[in-house]
Design a protein around this motif. Structure first.
Motif, short mmCIF file in Angstrom:
data_model
loop_
_atom_site.label_atom_id
_atom_site.label_comp_id
_atom_site.label_asym_id
_atom_site.label_seq_id
_atom_site.Cartn_x
_atom_site.Cartn_y
_atom_site.Cartn_z
N PHE A 67 0.61 -0.63 0.11
CA PHE A 67 0.39 -0.20 0.12
C PHE A 67 1.01 1.24 -0.56
N LEU A 68 1.82 1.32 0.44
CA LEU A 68 2.24 2.14 0.63
C LEU A 68 3.62 2.87 -0.92
N ALA A 69 3.73 1.66 -1.02
CA ALA A 69 4.42 1.67 -2.19
C ALA A 69 3.90 1.57 -3.29
N PHE A 70 2.54 1.72 -3.20
CA PHE A 70 1.27 2.24 -4.00
C PHE A 70 0.85 3.55 -3.52
N ASP A 71 0.77 4.11 -2.32
CA ASP A 71 1.13 5.45 -2.26
C ASP A 71 1.58 6.31 -2.82
N MET A 72 3.29 6.15 -3.21
CA MET A 72 4.08 6.74 -3.16
C MET A 72 3.41 7.09 -5.32
#
Lengths: 118, 440
Positions: A67-72
């Motif tokens: 989720f963090l990666a795709f939030d970026m």
């Protein structure tokens, strides 16, 4: 003539009064004090043997990292959205390429069972 | 509230709500439990999964010594106001004060009317709430080492409420994580009455499971021999095939009703029960329609797939009926019965051997039984001392219920809690079934 400070104070007092009133109402409506056997959690008739305070593996942490990666990825899309209409199809194609590369990464993670935590 | 004084509007509205009932059953309750299948009850009564959501405790039958403390604890865990209705075949039998203030009735009461009246009287204040039975004592005080109870070792300092903290044990990844010891039962709603599992859980994964002793094993009397059960009568005398097959079909449909409610498909469960009530020989259409609905239901098709698989070698030739046939074993006493041979009987067999497979097995056997009942005419079967019952082979001696219970620890190891409950339900256990199934 109500000043900003006066309005704020009225809101604060009303909110505080409402909170205290609702808390008191809760106290009035509470049933009588419960006994120890009444407070025991339901396990089918038997009592608990140990405390329920325990640590267990947070297996879905991989989902949180993804989720963090795709939030970026979304962060990159914000400035793109500002210039998208001006740049037109070129910007569209570039963003699509970016998304496709990241989607391939998600599919790889899916195949490698990174999304399974059971 | 005094005479002639009408209760307030809130109390009257509360009394009009459906009655929330938590039901527990002991031995000698088979006939009593049929009262719960009354369609009128479905309109008036909600059977809850937890005593916390209920105001009325419906106790059915007699409770062996080892279950009495649990029954009292269940009583105390009901939400206030609370009332207990105890249905027994022999109302005047000594009760050892399990429920001192309970309303006691025999099996000839109008259950819906009685529950509605108890609920109304309770919520309008006509009858007072029952006080807790167990004494108000903590297992142990929260004590540490200091004069005020403070201090001590560990995360909490002291021993909170006399209960130790969870121990640690290696989990699937080799990490030493906490392991909860939990005992579930004997009145856990999805489980058969009397079943207690001692579990060690990490998260919701079962790392170890043990089955406690069957509380009904010590029962001196076997009430099933006094009942009019078709299969019990068939042990000693010929019984019409139509009667046995219709009883078999109803049994499987009632099991399915319970299983669907456990899986969260309560409406389908009630529909199944309605089909069981209106079952007629040869009328397969309602069951076939139910089968189509379940086949296309993603909930049912996903639940239990690959879960609760038993090695066929462990249950071969043990007379386990549908459980064995769902594992691909072609075992059925009816194959050697002349009455069934004339009807061209062939056992239904499934090969997947999981929870879902056992569901389809019982549904297909119910359809087969209804068909056989229509074609059987005046044929009779039985009188040979062995009969194929809905749970497997029945004889007058031997008991394979311990076999199924003995399989549970290995079966439940590594399962998540939901899958474990589904597995236990799929085995169709009845710990009160101390009539036997033959162990070969």
């Amino acid at each position: 003539m109500l000043t900003a400070l006066g309005g704020s104070l009225i809101i604060a007092f009303v909110a505080g009064g409402l909170t205290l009133g609702l808390r008191s109402l809760g106290g009035l409506l509470t049933p009588p004090r419960t006994t120890a056997p009444e407070r025991v959690p339901f396990l089918g008739g038997l009592g608990p043997e140990t405390h329920a305070w325990s640590r267990f593996h947070v297996r879905y942490y991989a989902m949180a990292l993804l989720f963090l990666a795709f939030d970026m990825e979304m962060v990159f899309m914000y400035p793109w959205a500002v210039v998208f209409l001006r740049e037109g199809m070129k910007a569209m194609v570039e963003m699509l390429m970016f998304i496709v590369i990241l989607t391939l990464g998600i599919l790889y993670a899916w195949r490698e069972r990174a999304l399974r935590w059971a | 509230m005094g005479l002639g004084q009408r209760p307030g509007i809130l109390k009257r509205l509360a009394a009009m709500a459906p009655v929330r009932v938590f039901a527990i059953s002991g031995s000698e309750s088979a006939e009593i439990e049929t009262l719960l299948q009354d369609p009128e009850l479905e309109q008036e009564i909600v059977l809850t999964d937890s005593p916390r959501s209920a105001n009325v405790l419906l106790a059915m039958g007699e409770f062996p010594g080892s279950m009495q403390e649990s029954a009292r604890r269940i009583h105390d865990q009901l939400s206030r106001p609370r009332r207990t209705l105890w249905l027994r075949q022999n109302v005047s039998a000594p009760s050892e004060a399990i429920f001192p203030k309970a309303i006691r009735e025999d099996t000839h009461c109008d259950l819906a009317l009685l529950l509605r009246k108890i609920h109304r009287d309770l919520l309008t204040g006509v009858e007072p709430s029952e006080e807790p039975i167990l004494p108000d004592e903590e297992p142990a005080l929260w004590r540490g080492v200091g004069p005020y109870g403070q201090g001590g070792t560990g995360m909490t300092g002291g021993v909170p409420y006399g209960r130790p903290m969870a121990e640690t044990a290696p989990d699937r990844d080799g990490l030493a994580l906490d392991q909860l010891s939990v005992r579930v039962g004997p009145f856990f709603r999805p489980f058969p009455s009397g079943l207690t599992l001692a579990l060690k859980l990490q998260g919701d994964v079962i790392q170890e499971a043990a089955v406690a002793e069957n509380p009904f094993d010590a029962q001196k009397s076997n009430p099933y021999f006094e009942s009019g059960d078709s299969f019990i009568r068939a042990l000693s005398e010929p019984v019409p095939v139509v009667e046995m097959e219709m009883a078999r079909a109803r049994h499987h449909l009632h099991w399915l009703c319970n299983a669907l409610q456990v899986h969260g498909l309560g409406a389908l469960g009630l529909r199944t029960r309605a089909i069981a009530r209106s079952l007629r020989p040869g009328v397969v259409a309602p069951i076939a329609q139910l089968r189509r609905i379940l086949r296309y239901s993603r909930s049912v098709s996903l639940v239990g797939a690959g879960v609760g698989v038993i090695q066929p070698d462990k249950i071969r030739d043990r007379g386990l009926g549908p459980v064995a046939r769902a594992a691909g074993l072609r075992e059925d006493l009816r194959m050697t019965d002349p009455a069934y041979q004339e009807l061209g009987f062939e056992p239904v067999v499934h090969a997947e051997n999981d929870v879902r497979s056992r569901l389809w097995q019982r549904l297909d056997e119910a359809m087969q039984s209804v068909t056989l009942a229509a074609r059987s005419g005046n044929a009779t079967s039985g009188g040979g001392g062995r009969v194929e019952g809905p749970r497997g082979v029945i004889t007058l001696d031997g008991n394979s219920l311990p076999l199924l219970l003995g399989l549970l620890p290995d079966l439940l190891y590594g399962l998540e809690w939901g899958d474990a409950v589904a597995t236990v339900v799929s085995l169709d256990l009845d710990l009160r079934d101390v009539r036997s199934q033959r162990v070969s």
